[in-house]
Structures are given as structure tokens and as C-alpha cells.
Design a protein around this motif. Structure first.
Motif, PDB file in Angstrom:
ATOM      1  N   ARG B 110       0.858  -0.703   0.260  1.00 30.59           N
ATOM      2  CA  ARG B 110       0.341  -0.041   0.278  1.00 30.59           C
ATOM      3  C   ARG B 110       0.812   1.506   0.008  1.00 30.59           C
ATOM      4  O   ARG B 110       1.401   1.376   0.751  1.00 30.59           O
ATOM      5  CB  ARG B 110      -0.765   0.007   1.093  1.00 30.59           C
ATOM      6  CG  ARG B 110      -1.865   1.054   1.255  1.00 30.59           C
ATOM      7  CD  ARG B 110      -2.796   1.490   2.012  1.00 30.59           C
ATOM      8  NE  ARG B 110      -1.997   1.950   3.452  1.00 30.59           N
ATOM      9  CZ  ARG B 110      -1.636   1.140   4.885  1.00 30.59           C
ATOM     10  NH1 ARG B 110      -2.144  -0.316   4.850  1.00 30.59           N
ATOM     11  NH2 ARG B 110      -0.888   1.119   5.868  1.00 30.59           N
ATOM     12  N   ILE B 111       1.031   2.298  -1.017  1.00 29.15           N
ATOM     13  CA  ILE B 111       1.600   3.348  -1.339  1.00 29.15           C
ATOM     14  C   ILE B 111       0.150   4.560  -1.307  1.00 29.15           C
ATOM     15  O   ILE B 111      -0.889   4.384  -1.782  1.00 29.15           O
ATOM     16  CB  ILE B 111       2.270   3.389  -2.161  1.00 29.15           C
ATOM     17  CG1 ILE B 111       3.549   2.446  -2.322  1.00 29.15           C
ATOM     18  CG2 ILE B 111       3.008   4.701  -2.346  1.00 29.15           C
ATOM     19  CD1 ILE B 111       4.720   2.374  -3.437  1.00 29.15           C
TER      20      ILE B 111
ATOM     21  N   LYS C 164      -4.024  -2.772 -13.608  1.00 26.65           N
ATOM     22  CA  LYS C 164      -3.409  -4.122 -13.347  1.00 26.65           C
ATOM     23  C   LYS C 164      -2.922  -4.035 -12.492  1.00 26.65           C
ATOM     24  O   LYS C 164      -2.521  -4.568 -11.770  1.00 26.65           O
ATOM     25  CB  LYS C 164      -3.039  -5.042 -15.378  1.00 26.65           C
ATOM     26  CG  LYS C 164      -3.693  -5.363 -16.155  1.00 26.65           C
ATOM     27  CD  LYS C 164      -3.310  -6.382 -16.595  1.00 26.65           C
ATOM     28  CE  LYS C 164      -4.441  -6.589 -18.453  1.00 26.65           C
ATOM     29  NZ  LYS C 164      -5.635  -6.928 -17.441  1.00 26.65           N
ATOM     30  N   GLN C 165      -2.457  -2.926 -12.059  1.00 21.68           N
ATOM     31  CA  GLN C 165      -1.252  -2.833 -11.008  1.00 21.68           C
ATOM     32  C   GLN C 165      -2.071  -2.561  -9.702  1.00 21.68           C
ATOM     33  O   GLN C 165      -1.284  -2.390  -9.244  1.00 21.68           O
ATOM     34  CB  GLN C 165      -0.426  -1.147 -11.690  1.00 21.68           C
ATOM     35  CG  GLN C 165       1.405  -1.352 -12.715  1.00 21.68           C
ATOM     36  CD  GLN C 165       0.796  -1.644 -13.632  1.00 21.68           C
ATOM     37  OE1 GLN C 165      -0.224  -1.234 -14.409  1.00 21.68           O
ATOM     38  NE2 GLN C 165       1.236  -2.713 -13.914  1.00 21.68           N
ATOM     39  N   GLY C 166      -3.000  -1.740  -9.788  1.00 22.42           N
ATOM     40  CA  GLY C 166      -3.879  -1.979  -8.387  1.00 22.42           C
ATOM     41  C   GLY C 166      -5.527  -1.889  -8.681  1.00 22.42           C
ATOM     42  O   GLY C 166      -5.507  -1.416  -9.673  1.00 22.42           O
ATOM     43  N   PRO C 184      -2.079  -6.555  -5.965  1.00 24.57           N
ATOM     44  CA  PRO C 184      -2.265  -7.113  -5.905  1.00 24.57           C
ATOM     45  C   PRO C 184      -1.328  -7.373  -4.723  1.00 24.57           C
ATOM     46  O   PRO C 184       0.137  -7.484  -5.304  1.00 24.57           O
ATOM     47  CB  PRO C 184      -2.346  -7.206  -7.103  1.00 24.57           C
ATOM     48  CG  PRO C 184      -2.403  -6.323  -7.753  1.00 24.57           C
ATOM     49  CD  PRO C 184      -1.663  -5.518  -7.089  1.00 24.57           C
ATOM     50  N   THR C 185      -1.413  -8.800  -4.036  1.00 30.99           N
ATOM     51  CA  THR C 185      -0.840  -9.684  -2.939  1.00 30.99           C
ATOM     52  C   THR C 185      -0.169 -10.875  -3.986  1.00 30.99           C
ATOM     53  O   THR C 185      -2.134 -11.820  -4.659  1.00 30.99           O
ATOM     54  CB  THR C 185      -0.454  -9.675  -1.745  1.00 30.99           C
ATOM     55  OG1 THR C 185      -2.471 -10.167  -1.364  1.00 30.99           O
ATOM     56  CG2 THR C 185      -0.867  -8.549  -1.527  1.00 30.99           C
ATOM     57  N   THR C 194      -5.121  -9.456  -1.278  1.00 27.01           N
ATOM     58  CA  THR C 194      -5.638  -8.588  -3.020  1.00 27.01           C
ATOM     59  C   THR C 194      -5.525  -9.221  -4.320  1.00 27.01           C
ATOM     60  O   THR C 194      -4.465  -9.231  -4.237  1.00 27.01           O
ATOM     61  CB  THR C 194      -5.179  -6.869  -2.526  1.00 27.01           C
ATOM     62  OG1 THR C 194      -4.752  -6.669  -0.990  1.00 27.01           O
ATOM     63  CG2 THR C 194      -5.549  -6.054  -2.953  1.00 27.01           C
ATOM     64  N   SER C 195      -6.687  -8.778  -4.569  1.00 25.56           N
ATOM     65  CA  SER C 195      -6.927  -9.351  -6.389  1.00 25.56           C
ATOM     66  C   SER C 195      -7.814  -8.087  -6.927  1.00 25.56           C
ATOM     67  O   SER C 195      -8.477  -7.513  -6.689  1.00 25.56           O
ATOM     68  CB  SER C 195      -6.938 -10.829  -6.233  1.00 25.56           C
ATOM     69  OG  SER C 195      -8.651 -10.839  -6.458  1.00 25.56           O
ATOM     70  N   VAL C 196      -6.800  -8.216  -7.826  1.00 22.90           N
ATOM     71  CA  VAL C 196      -7.726  -6.873  -9.003  1.00 22.90           C
ATOM     72  C   VAL C 196      -7.755  -7.534 -10.395  1.00 22.90           C
ATOM     73  O   VAL C 196      -7.118  -7.922 -11.164  1.00 22.90           O
ATOM     74  CB  VAL C 196      -6.389  -5.328  -9.069  1.00 22.90           C
ATOM     75  CG1 VAL C 196      -7.142  -4.991 -10.103  1.00 22.90           C
ATOM     76  CG2 VAL C 196      -6.580  -5.071  -7.951  1.00 22.90           C
ATOM     77  N   ASP C 197      -8.552  -7.303 -10.287  1.00 18.76           N
ATOM     78  CA  ASP C 197      -9.263  -8.422 -11.955  1.00 18.76           C
ATOM     79  C   ASP C 197      -9.772  -7.081 -13.267  1.00 18.76           C
ATOM     80  O   ASP C 197     -10.732  -7.161 -12.579  1.00 18.76           O
ATOM     81  CB  ASP C 197      -9.983  -9.367 -11.902  1.00 18.76           C
ATOM     82  CG  ASP C 197     -10.382 -10.371 -12.924  1.00 18.76           C
ATOM     83  OD1 ASP C 197     -10.439 -10.177 -14.185  1.00 18.76           O
ATOM     84  OD2 ASP C 197     -11.689 -11.129 -13.090  1.00 18.76           O
ATOM     85  N   VAL C 198      -9.072  -6.866 -13.846  1.00 17.37           N
ATOM     86  CA  VAL C 198      -9.982  -6.023 -14.370  1.00 17.37           C
ATOM     87  C   VAL C 198      -9.694  -6.067 -16.410  1.00 17.37           C
ATOM     88  O   VAL C 198      -8.581  -6.806 -16.947  1.00 17.37           O
ATOM     89  CB  VAL C 198      -9.094  -4.543 -14.339  1.00 17.37           C
ATOM     90  CG1 VAL C 198      -9.117  -3.691 -12.850  1.00 17.37           C
ATOM     91  CG2 VAL C 198      -7.451  -4.074 -14.954  1.00 17.37           C
TER      92      VAL C 198
END
Lengths: 257, 257, 257
Positions: B110-111, C164-166, C184-185, C194-198
């Protein structure tokens, strides 16, 4: 000359936190046998009775009886300054117009002393008869506190019904109505056990507001005793370790009130 | 270009929580040797002096001195967004009208970056003399906080008396009067020790309200240093780990005030 | 006759604490397949959708569908009376004008029953389409709660940008502006990952006040799912163990609002 030394200043702190919202001023009656306090709340609905026996103190010297009239609000403020493990010494000279509270920290690296002016308060003695109650309930004090807090969200009057099966607290209000039934326990920690000793079933109504006030004494004891009889005030009693007890009296409400 | 990286963002957070209720805006004076802040409270009764040395930062770059005028209220809000273990990078370009705070969580997942507008604040320097004090008291900061909080229930002015036996905090009010005496400790944890170094006995009066304010810095350090001399402001100083210190100055009250 | 027994009364308590500040009254629609609730807040900005499946209850009997209109404020009050480990039985007779909540303590030494009056509430069904979202973010619910709380100190509108980066939460206000980026971790506890599906980058603005309201559901689940598409409400969904889920819908703000 009066001087009493109490190993746990904390106990007096908890007592004051229990009663200083009900009563603003009161006489601490010091006699050779111990300290007692009797006071009614401002609305004259509840009576507080506090007994601290001389043998519960580490040392206790009282040549002749004296009445220390104190603002409980001021005393509560000063007791806030006591550390949890402090030792308290209470001192009053005969004919003096102040009383002194000395707190010593356990390691003796901090000593605090406070002086409070004495007040002239008319000493009223309320004859408290040790009656034989129809129902005597012993239950965990935290449980009674929780029930009072929960039910006071719903309504203002609680009906307490006790019979051999247990004790039921009932309330009704605009949002609905509810009952909480507590049953006697047979096993487990005796201090936290619930017992219901009834001669005959009894049903009484009380103003929940005052019962909730009484439960401020919960930190004093893990257990509370509720004694009820028809037509006489309920007695809610908290034992104070080896020192004595604090009890509250509240007259029942007539059911058609 | 100014850029400073602090491993414990938490420290700046605690500093702001200590001072943002006393002072609304202040200049952070950044120079090659570190960051300093001097400010008086709105009533011009207390002076705050903050020193953060360059070598306490993980990295510190300051080509030429600049003054970052900030709303401490806004800054405190932004620092509330820092996690307890976040790393903080502080950035300001020369001639810029904003300053940037970047927080990185330890795992770097987290930034957060925040930009605050700079304010034009008249830079006042208060000549602080490093005087040789009559009495220097070192005591646990939590103990001072507790004493200020407890005594402010009773009265508004505290009398601090120091001699070789210890330091006594006295207060008097409508509900009574009281003294808390803290004695020097010989043994135990040096960080939590109490020492009283007096050239000659001294007695000074202070507005308890401001002392209580100063003790908001308690989370910064386990220990606090109180330096007193007749006729000059008391200095209450909290060390900030290896970074510097935060000190507060408060003029004594004349005893007949 | 409707009767449902839930081993964890606590879950319903947490649900009510999540929604009773947004909605004052609502219908609990009980059918053979489970209980559902749909309601809009007073300002008609957010929609709440609650699904509790029959197989998540210990026992569940519902002969024919019925709608239990309840004051959520009253219900929240009554659920406050449930112990954390209590078992809840919910009972309603056909054509009855009340519903009964029975709480049993684990040791069965305390039984509470509460009756709430039913209300006539116009049943509105909001067609919720299960759309295919442009971005679906899964993150720790406590992290979302913290971000909403922190950023709402600074401003009122949050911009959520996902690629995709977050996912980046941005806010701006009088005291400055800020961004919190969550990445995302890959490793670690799947529940707290944490997941980000875009499908494609997306940027939407929301009233932070409502998002902050939604995060009152944080105690229900360690993880939260945020589903976003252009021009349709964001869905913030909390899974309720094996029982179902609670989701909130909030329309994005146009950027020139």
C-alpha cells in the motif's frame, strides 16, 4: 482522633463510583465498630446502605464516634487520583473541619494527600429491618448489569418474576416486548453460580433506571443478591470482600402505575 | 529540492498529535542540518520547540534552507492516514507551493501520497537560551501525564516544589486540596527512573491546563525532563528517539495572581 | 408458520449494525429457499441486498412465503440483547402481527424472547442484474474500512481507479489531496489477499459518505468484493460465512458534479 488504613484504596474508589451518581452528599458515620453510610437519592426513591467493618481495615482507630459529612462528588474526584494498587489512610481529628486522604503507591515512590472540607449534613437514620424475604436470588453481578442495560433499551419498567424454575426479567416498550429468563445453575464456580430460593412465586415491578444505577457496583463483587418480598423494597446487595457490603433498596412500582 | 525519508512515519504522527491542539499553523524550517519548528500557542503563553536532526532520518537531502508553512490541523489529518509501521518520505521542490507526504506500508502493498498546500506564515524566531536550571527533574512521562490529569480535576493552578527529597505537585480547589509527591528512585529501569537534581529548593506555580496539553507528547518518550529556574519559563522536554526532541516552555504564574 | 434456527445470533446482530443506520424499516422476505431483504436508504442513493440461504440455518421451515416488515431500529435494539454465542430462533405464525426472536445462551442457563410488532411496508423489488463487471477487486475488508475512514477526513468524493497494477483511491479537499494505492498480493492468506481483475482500466467517483457506511459490514467478513463498470452502480459485497451475503449498490457520481 479517627484513623483507618485500607490496603486497597481501590475498593473505596469503586464504592464512590457506585453511589456518587445517586447521592451528592452523605455522612460517613465512623464508630469503633466501623464505618457506615445511609443516604437516599435526591428523588427519595432509593436508599443506599454501606457497611465497612473495622476488622476489614489493616488498622482502625476510632476513640469516639464521629460523622464525616462529605460531598460525594468531591470525594469521587479525589479518589480518581488513587492508583489501582495504592494504600489509603483516612484521617480526621476530633472537632476538625476537614478529613485527609493519604494514598501511598505500592513501591512507596509516590505519596498523595488530599484534604476535603467537611459539610454539615443532617443525619437521618433509616430503620432497616432484616426481614425474611419471599425470594432470594443470587446471580453473577455482570449478568444482572447486562440484563438491566439490555432491557432498558426496550422499556422503562421491568417485571421481575421468581419461582423455583428461575427468575424472569420482562419489559415492554414501543419497539416490542421481551423476557430474559435466568435459570439456577448446579455446577461450576460457586461465586458465579445462580441460585433462586423462593418460598412462593413472586412478581414485582421496578423502575429499570434505578436498578441500572445499582449495577454500577458490579466491579465490587462477582456476585449480587436480590431479596424480594411483596410490598417492601427489593434489596440489591453487593459484598465488598472482607470489608462489608453495599446494598440498595428500591420500592416496587404498583402494577397499575 | 528537499527530500527526507523517515523509517517511522509514526513519530511525526505523534508529534503532530502533541502540538496541533496548541498551534494551528507553523513553519517547518528545513536546513541541511535538520528540521526545526518554533511556534507559540494562540494565547502566546507557551512556546513549542521541535528539533529533528538530519542524522535521525534514513536519508536526508536539503540543498538550501526552506521554510514549509503548514496548517498543522491539515497535516494532523493526513498523518492520521499513516499506518503505524509506514515509512514516510517528505518531498518539496524549491519554490513549490505544496509539499508531498508519501507513506509506504512495510510490505510495500500500500502506497499513499498526500499533497498539502503551503501557507505563508511569518517566521518568528524565539531566542531560546540554554540556561543552567535550578532544578532538573527526570521522571516517567506517563506519571507526569497522570498527575496533571488527576490534579486538573481538583484545581487550575499547580504548585511544583522541588528539593532533594523529591518533587511535589500541589493544587487546591473548591472540592479540597491535594499534594502528590514523587520521590527519586535509585534502582530499576533507567528510562523509567525518577531523578531530582536541585541546586536549591524551588517553588513555582503553573497553569495546569497547559502542562496537561504538553503531556499529549507522552507517547513520544517513556521519560520527560522538567527544568525549572526562578523567573524563567519551565521547560518540559520529550526526547524523540534518535531524531531530536520536542520541548514546551511555559512561564510561571506569580503566586499572588 | 415460519421458524428458522441460526446457531450464531451474532451474525444477524452484525447485519443489523451494518444496515440500520442506512434504512429505518424493511421487509424480510421469507420463502422456502431463504430470507432476502432489499431496501433503499432514505435518500434513494444506495440499495441494500441481503441474501440468507435456507441451508445456512440449523433448521429452516417455511411453508409459504411471507413478508416480515420490521423497524430495523427496533430490531437492532433487540439484537443488542443477544449474547455473542447465543443461538437464535426466529418465529412467525401465518397472519400474525408480531415476530418472535428467542435467544438461548450456549449453556442454556439464560433464555430470552422478544416480540416485535410487524409493520406494513410497501414491498419494492429492485431488479438486480448480475452483470459482467469491468473491474472486480477483492481486498481485506478492514483495509477498505480504514481507507474510507482516512480519506473521508480529507474530502467527500473518492475517485477509484483500477488497472492491472492495482486500485487507487483518491480524494481532494481544502487541506490537500491524497491517493492510497493498494497493490495485488501474490502470497499469503487467501482470505486476506488483494486481487484486481480488470478487463480495461476504469475510473469512477463515489460519495465517500456512503462507502464509509457500507464498511460497517466489515465485522461480517475478512474480505470484501468491489465490482465496478462504467455507468452502473458499484457493488460492494460482504460474504456472510455459509449463510449468504450482504451487498450494497451505489451509483457513481459524474465527474463534473
Amino acid at each position: 482522633m479517627f484513623e483507618a488504613r485500607l490496603l486497597k484504596a481501590n475498593l473505596l474508589k469503586k464504592i464512590l463510583e457506585s453511589i456518587s451518581t445517586l447521592v451528592e452528599t452523605a455522612n460517613f458515620d465512623c464508630s469503633p465498630s466501623g464505618i457506615s453510610l445511609q443516604a437516599m437519592d435526591a428523588s427519595h426513591v432509593t436508599l443506599i446502605n454501606l457497611i465497612l467493618r473495622n476488622d476489614g481495615f489493616e488498622s482502625y482507630n476510632c476513640d469516639r464516634s464521629l460523622s464525616l459529612g462529605l460531598s460525594l462528588v468531591s470525594l469521587a474526584k479525589i479518589l480518581k487520583c488513587a492508583g489501582n494498587d495504592d494504600v489509603l489512610t483516612l484521617k480526621a481529628r476530633d472537632e476538625a473541619d476537614t478529613v485527609t486522604f493519604v494514598f501511598e503507591s505500592p513501591k512507596n515512590d509516590r505519596i498523595s494527600d488530599f484534604e476535603i472540607k467537611l459539610l454539615e449534613i443532617k443525619n437521618e437514620q433509616y430503620g432497616i429491618r432484616d426481614s425474611d424475604h419471599t425470594a432470594v436470588i443470587k446471580m453473577p453481578s455482570a449478568e444482572l448489569q447486562r440484563i438491566c442495560r439490555d432491557l432498558s433499551i426496550i422499556g422503562e419498567i421491568v417485571t421481575i418474576s421468581a419461582d423455583k424454575q428461575g427468575v424472569k426479567f420482562s419489559v415492554s416498550g414501543d419497539s416490542g416486548s421481551g423476557n430474559i429468563t435466568v435459570r439456577p445453575t448446579s455446577d461450576g464456580d460457586a461465586e458465579l453460580a445462580t441460585s433462586v430460593d423462593v418460598k412462593e412465586p413472586i412478581v414485582l415491578n421496578f423502575a429499570l433506571k434505578f436498578l441500572t444505577h445499582f449495577t454500577k457496583a458490579t466491579p465490587l463483587s462477582p456476585s449480587v443478591k436480590i431479596s424480594m418480598s411483596d410490598g417492601v423494597p427489593v434489596v440489591v446487595e453487593y459484598k465488598i470482600e472482607d470489608l462489608g457490603y453495599l446494598s440498595f433498596f428500591l420500592a416496587p412500582k404498583l402494577s397499575d402505575e
